[in-house]
Scaffold this motif. Sequence first.
Motif, PDB file in Angstrom:
ATOM      1  N   LEU A 167     -23.059  -5.505  -3.384  1.00 49.23           N
ATOM      2  CA  LEU A 167     -22.052  -6.246  -2.628  1.00 49.23           C
ATOM      3  C   LEU A 167     -21.642  -5.471  -1.383  1.00 49.23           C
ATOM      4  O   LEU A 167     -21.494  -6.054  -0.296  1.00 49.23           O
ATOM      5  CB  LEU A 167     -20.834  -6.524  -3.505  1.00 49.23           C
ATOM      6  CG  LEU A 167     -19.673  -7.278  -2.843  1.00 49.23           C
ATOM      7  CD1 LEU A 167     -20.128  -8.612  -2.273  1.00 49.23           C
ATOM      8  CD2 LEU A 167     -18.534  -7.481  -3.834  1.00 49.23           C
ATOM      9  N   GLY A 168     -21.469  -4.155  -1.519  1.00 52.11           N
ATOM     10  CA  GLY A 168     -21.119  -3.347  -0.363  1.00 52.11           C
ATOM     11  C   GLY A 168     -22.163  -3.415   0.728  1.00 52.11           C
ATOM     12  O   GLY A 168     -21.842  -3.547   1.919  1.00 52.11           O
ATOM     13  N   LEU A 169     -23.445  -3.332   0.333  1.00 52.74           N
ATOM     14  CA  LEU A 169     -24.538  -3.431   1.297  1.00 52.74           C
ATOM     15  C   LEU A 169     -24.524  -4.775   2.007  1.00 52.74           C
ATOM     16  O   LEU A 169     -24.622  -4.845   3.252  1.00 52.74           O
ATOM     17  CB  LEU A 169     -25.873  -3.221   0.576  1.00 52.74           C
ATOM     18  CG  LEU A 169     -27.153  -3.608   1.336  1.00 52.74           C
ATOM     19  CD1 LEU A 169     -27.303  -2.769   2.590  1.00 52.74           C
ATOM     20  CD2 LEU A 169     -28.379  -3.454   0.428  1.00 52.74           C
ATOM     21  N   LEU A 170     -24.377  -5.859   1.261  1.00 50.47           N
ATOM     22  CA  LEU A 170     -24.452  -7.190   1.854  1.00 50.47           C
ATOM     23  C   LEU A 170     -23.257  -7.477   2.756  1.00 50.47           C
ATOM     24  O   LEU A 170     -23.402  -8.093   3.824  1.00 50.47           O
ATOM     25  CB  LEU A 170     -24.556  -8.246   0.752  1.00 50.47           C
ATOM     26  CG  LEU A 170     -25.826  -8.183  -0.105  1.00 50.47           C
ATOM     27  CD1 LEU A 170     -25.784  -9.259  -1.185  1.00 50.47           C
ATOM     28  CD2 LEU A 170     -27.076  -8.330   0.746  1.00 50.47           C
ATOM     29  N   LEU A 171     -22.069  -7.025   2.358  1.00 46.93           N
ATOM     30  CA  LEU A 171     -20.898  -7.248   3.213  1.00 46.93           C
ATOM     31  C   LEU A 171     -20.992  -6.418   4.493  1.00 46.93           C
ATOM     32  O   LEU A 171     -20.699  -6.919   5.588  1.00 46.93           O
ATOM     33  CB  LEU A 171     -19.617  -6.906   2.449  1.00 46.93           C
ATOM     34  CG  LEU A 171     -19.225  -7.852   1.311  1.00 46.93           C
ATOM     35  CD1 LEU A 171     -17.928  -7.393   0.656  1.00 46.93           C
ATOM     36  CD2 LEU A 171     -19.071  -9.285   1.801  1.00 46.93           C
ATOM     37  N   ALA A 172     -21.399  -5.160   4.365  1.00 44.25           N
ATOM     38  CA  ALA A 172     -21.543  -4.325   5.561  1.00 44.25           C
ATOM     39  C   ALA A 172     -22.605  -4.898   6.486  1.00 44.25           C
ATOM     40  O   ALA A 172     -22.451  -4.894   7.714  1.00 44.25           O
ATOM     41  CB  ALA A 172     -21.900  -2.898   5.153  1.00 44.25           C
ATOM     42  N   ARG A 173     -23.684  -5.404   5.893  1.00 41.00           N
ATOM     43  CA  ARG A 173     -24.763  -6.034   6.669  1.00 41.00           C
ATOM     44  C   ARG A 173     -24.243  -7.241   7.431  1.00 41.00           C
ATOM     45  O   ARG A 173     -24.721  -7.558   8.534  1.00 41.00           O
ATOM     46  CB  ARG A 173     -25.878  -6.422   5.704  1.00 41.00           C
ATOM     47  CG  ARG A 173     -27.080  -7.150   6.286  1.00 41.00           C
ATOM     48  CD  ARG A 173     -28.111  -7.342   5.174  1.00 41.00           C
ATOM     49  NE  ARG A 173     -29.270  -8.093   5.614  1.00 41.00           N
ATOM     50  CZ  ARG A 173     -29.393  -9.414   5.503  1.00 41.00           C
ATOM     51  NH1 ARG A 173     -28.412 -10.128   4.968  1.00 41.00           N
ATOM     52  NH2 ARG A 173     -30.495 -10.020   5.913  1.00 41.00           N
ATOM     53  N   ALA A 174     -23.234  -7.922   6.866  1.00 37.84           N
ATOM     54  CA  ALA A 174     -22.660  -9.111   7.503  1.00 37.84           C
ATOM     55  C   ALA A 174     -21.531  -8.770   8.470  1.00 37.84           C
ATOM     56  O   ALA A 174     -20.902  -9.675   9.033  1.00 37.84           O
ATOM     57  CB  ALA A 174     -22.152 -10.071   6.432  1.00 37.84           C
ATOM     58  N   GLY A 175     -21.257  -7.467   8.655  1.00 40.90           N
ATOM     59  CA  GLY A 175     -20.249  -7.073   9.622  1.00 40.90           C
ATOM     60  C   GLY A 175     -18.852  -6.925   9.070  1.00 40.90           C
ATOM     61  O   GLY A 175     -17.882  -6.893   9.830  1.00 40.90           O
ATOM     62  N   VAL A 176     -18.714  -6.818   7.728  1.00 48.41           N
ATOM     63  CA  VAL A 176     -17.402  -6.655   7.103  1.00 48.41           C
ATOM     64  C   VAL A 176     -17.161  -5.167   6.835  1.00 48.41           C
ATOM     65  O   VAL A 176     -18.054  -4.470   6.350  1.00 48.41           O
ATOM     66  CB  VAL A 176     -17.321  -7.445   5.777  1.00 48.41           C
ATOM     67  CG1 VAL A 176     -15.984  -7.198   5.068  1.00 48.41           C
ATOM     68  CG2 VAL A 176     -17.517  -8.937   6.042  1.00 48.41           C
ATOM     69  N   ALA A 177     -15.964  -4.684   7.118  1.00 45.49           N
ATOM     70  CA  ALA A 177     -15.603  -3.304   6.794  1.00 45.49           C
ATOM     71  C   ALA A 177     -15.372  -3.196   5.292  1.00 45.49           C
ATOM     72  O   ALA A 177     -14.520  -3.897   4.738  1.00 45.49           O
ATOM     73  CB  ALA A 177     -14.339  -2.900   7.559  1.00 45.49           C
ATOM     74  N   VAL A 178     -16.137  -2.333   4.621  1.00 49.07           N
ATOM     75  CA  VAL A 178     -16.087  -2.263   3.169  1.00 49.07           C
ATOM     76  C   VAL A 178     -16.064  -0.810   2.712  1.00 49.07           C
ATOM     77  O   VAL A 178     -16.792   0.036   3.238  1.00 49.07           O
ATOM     78  CB  VAL A 178     -17.284  -3.027   2.546  1.00 49.07           C
ATOM     79  CG1 VAL A 178     -18.607  -2.483   3.055  1.00 49.07           C
ATOM     80  CG2 VAL A 178     -17.246  -2.972   1.025  1.00 49.07           C
TER      81      VAL A 178
ATOM     82  N   ASP B 269     -24.140 -11.881  -9.351  1.00 49.96           N
ATOM     83  CA  ASP B 269     -22.727 -12.082  -9.013  1.00 49.96           C
ATOM     84  C   ASP B 269     -22.429 -11.551  -7.618  1.00 49.96           C
ATOM     85  O   ASP B 269     -21.719 -12.183  -6.820  1.00 49.96           O
ATOM     86  CB  ASP B 269     -21.827 -11.349 -10.014  1.00 49.96           C
ATOM     87  CG  ASP B 269     -21.789 -11.990 -11.385  1.00 49.96           C
ATOM     88  OD1 ASP B 269     -22.362 -13.076 -11.563  1.00 49.96           O
ATOM     89  OD2 ASP B 269     -21.170 -11.390 -12.289  1.00 49.96           O
ATOM     90  N   ALA B 270     -22.953 -10.338  -7.340  1.00 49.18           N
ATOM     91  CA  ALA B 270     -22.683  -9.698  -6.051  1.00 49.18           C
ATOM     92  C   ALA B 270     -23.243 -10.528  -4.898  1.00 49.18           C
ATOM     93  O   ALA B 270     -22.598 -10.677  -3.848  1.00 49.18           O
ATOM     94  CB  ALA B 270     -23.285  -8.294  -6.035  1.00 49.18           C
ATOM     95  N   ILE B 271     -24.427 -11.078  -5.081  1.00 47.16           N
ATOM     96  CA  ILE B 271     -25.038 -11.878  -4.016  1.00 47.16           C
ATOM     97  C   ILE B 271     -24.237 -13.156  -3.787  1.00 47.16           C
ATOM     98  O   ILE B 271     -23.959 -13.540  -2.645  1.00 47.16           O
ATOM     99  CB  ILE B 271     -26.495 -12.210  -4.383  1.00 47.16           C
ATOM    100  CG1 ILE B 271     -27.315 -10.919  -4.498  1.00 47.16           C
ATOM    101  CG2 ILE B 271     -27.117 -13.147  -3.350  1.00 47.16           C
ATOM    102  CD1 ILE B 271     -28.650 -11.107  -5.177  1.00 47.16           C
ATOM    103  N   ALA B 272     -23.847 -13.813  -4.888  1.00 50.30           N
ATOM    104  CA  ALA B 272     -23.033 -15.028  -4.753  1.00 50.30           C
ATOM    105  C   ALA B 272     -21.701 -14.716  -4.072  1.00 50.30           C
ATOM    106  O   ALA B 272     -21.228 -15.491  -3.230  1.00 50.30           O
ATOM    107  CB  ALA B 272     -22.792 -15.650  -6.125  1.00 50.30           C
ATOM    108  N   ALA B 273     -21.110 -13.576  -4.424  1.00 47.81           N
ATOM    109  CA  ALA B 273     -19.843 -13.191  -3.806  1.00 47.81           C
ATOM    110  C   ALA B 273     -20.023 -12.937  -2.314  1.00 47.81           C
ATOM    111  O   ALA B 273     -19.210 -13.384  -1.488  1.00 47.81           O
ATOM    112  CB  ALA B 273     -19.282 -11.953  -4.497  1.00 47.81           C
ATOM    113  N   ALA B 274     -21.096 -12.224  -1.954  1.00 46.21           N
ATOM    114  CA  ALA B 274     -21.345 -11.945  -0.528  1.00 46.21           C
ATOM    115  C   ALA B 274     -21.603 -13.237   0.239  1.00 46.21           C
ATOM    116  O   ALA B 274     -21.092 -13.424   1.352  1.00 46.21           O
ATOM    117  CB  ALA B 274     -22.522 -10.995  -0.386  1.00 46.21           C
ATOM    118  N   ASN B 275     -22.399 -14.128  -0.329  1.00 45.87           N
ATOM    119  CA  ASN B 275     -22.695 -15.395   0.340  1.00 45.87           C
ATOM    120  C   ASN B 275     -21.421 -16.200   0.609  1.00 45.87           C
ATOM    121  O   ASN B 275     -21.287 -16.871   1.637  1.00 45.87           O
ATOM    122  CB  ASN B 275     -23.658 -16.223  -0.507  1.00 45.87           C
ATOM    123  CG  ASN B 275     -25.077 -15.682  -0.489  1.00 45.87           C
ATOM    124  OD1 ASN B 275     -25.453 -14.913   0.393  1.00 45.87           O
ATOM    125  ND2 ASN B 275     -25.870 -16.082  -1.466  1.00 45.87           N
TER     126      ASN B 275
END
Length: 394
Positions: free
Chosen positions: A18-29, A307-313
């Motif tokens: 989840l951390g990787l996907l959110l950071a990849r999307a430009g979210v500070a995590v 779960d993490a992928i669904a949460a990031a999406n």
Amino acid sequence: MSQQSCCIVGAGPAGLMLGLLLARAGVAVTVIEKHDDFLQDFRGDTIHPSTLEVMAELGLLDELLTLPHQKASALYAEIDDRAAKIADFSRLPTRCKFIAFMPQRDFLCFLVRKAAAYSGFRLLMGCQVTGLVQQGGVIEGVRVIEKGSERTIRASLTVGADGRESIVRREAGLKVEDLGSNVDVLWMRISRRQDDPAVPMGHAGPSQGLVMIDRGDYWQIGFVIGKGSFDDVKGDGLPALRRRLASFAPFAGERFEEIADWSDVHLLRVRMDRAGQWWKPGLLCIGDAAHAMSPIGGVGVNLAIQDAIAAANTLAGPLRDGTFSSRHLATVQKRRAFPTKATQRVQMMMRRKRSPTQPKRPPAFLRLIARSRLLPHLTGRLIGIGFRPEHIRN
């Protein structure tokens, strides 16, 4: 509105994905991990085809598979004195038609390296969460102890990915339904020799009492015991445990002399449960923090990653745009609730009911699979992909 940030508690597969996907999307995590390293032994080491497919979608599969691992294109159990195929991955509609057995520390370090390439990603190791920051019924972050000092980390969203003993879930007061378990598992290792008999990867012995995983230079041994009986096993003494192991394994008894002390025996307390609600305003639980899985099929890690992928999406856009609200958290649970319940139901069907009159008889569901040509492909799909696989949204 300004961008909102995320704090993830637990640097396991779900938290780091989840951390990787959110950071990849430009979210500070910020990801918080209580341990100083990833060297904890006998963590979930199975990377299923669904997870490997996700790594391919991220463009990371080829590099991941350069790390040491073993491949299992099928799983087996010993039924009626023969190795029966109970899950076949050969027909899956995925790039990788196998489970990769990879030390979890290697997988976690790989995710950290990839996430660290994004400026918005931060990992705090050796940082213990002690409580939640709440204001007006909304979770606004966590209180932590880091290097002996107490401080507060605030975030618009706090994610509990800290496992089945989740402090986040406990502090949030989320209620959990216990689905019951009648077994625990002892994990051990013995060295692998060149003349050892060939054993199918993921092979489970008579009545699934013993599981053997070929880890290259050693065997990872899982031994099923009655729920809460570890103290009795210890009371019988280590020589008695070695004899029990030898009675199941295709090795001479002296091989188990390598288990020299009880520190070589690691207890996994098997639990199956799920939270009725995975979220509160400002907080979401995923993975084992939301639903502890049985080790059957090794699906827990991969369900957590889904779960993490669904949460990031669902959450990346609203967090980045500053429009995040509780309805997005409800959407994550709504999407992941069905595959969680369905998977736990299948696990309950596959577990053996312990009986004093038939202590070594495999469950009827497994015996049915073993007699069929079609069912191993069905169970392979359920284990390898799951009921609702998630995919990366750019």
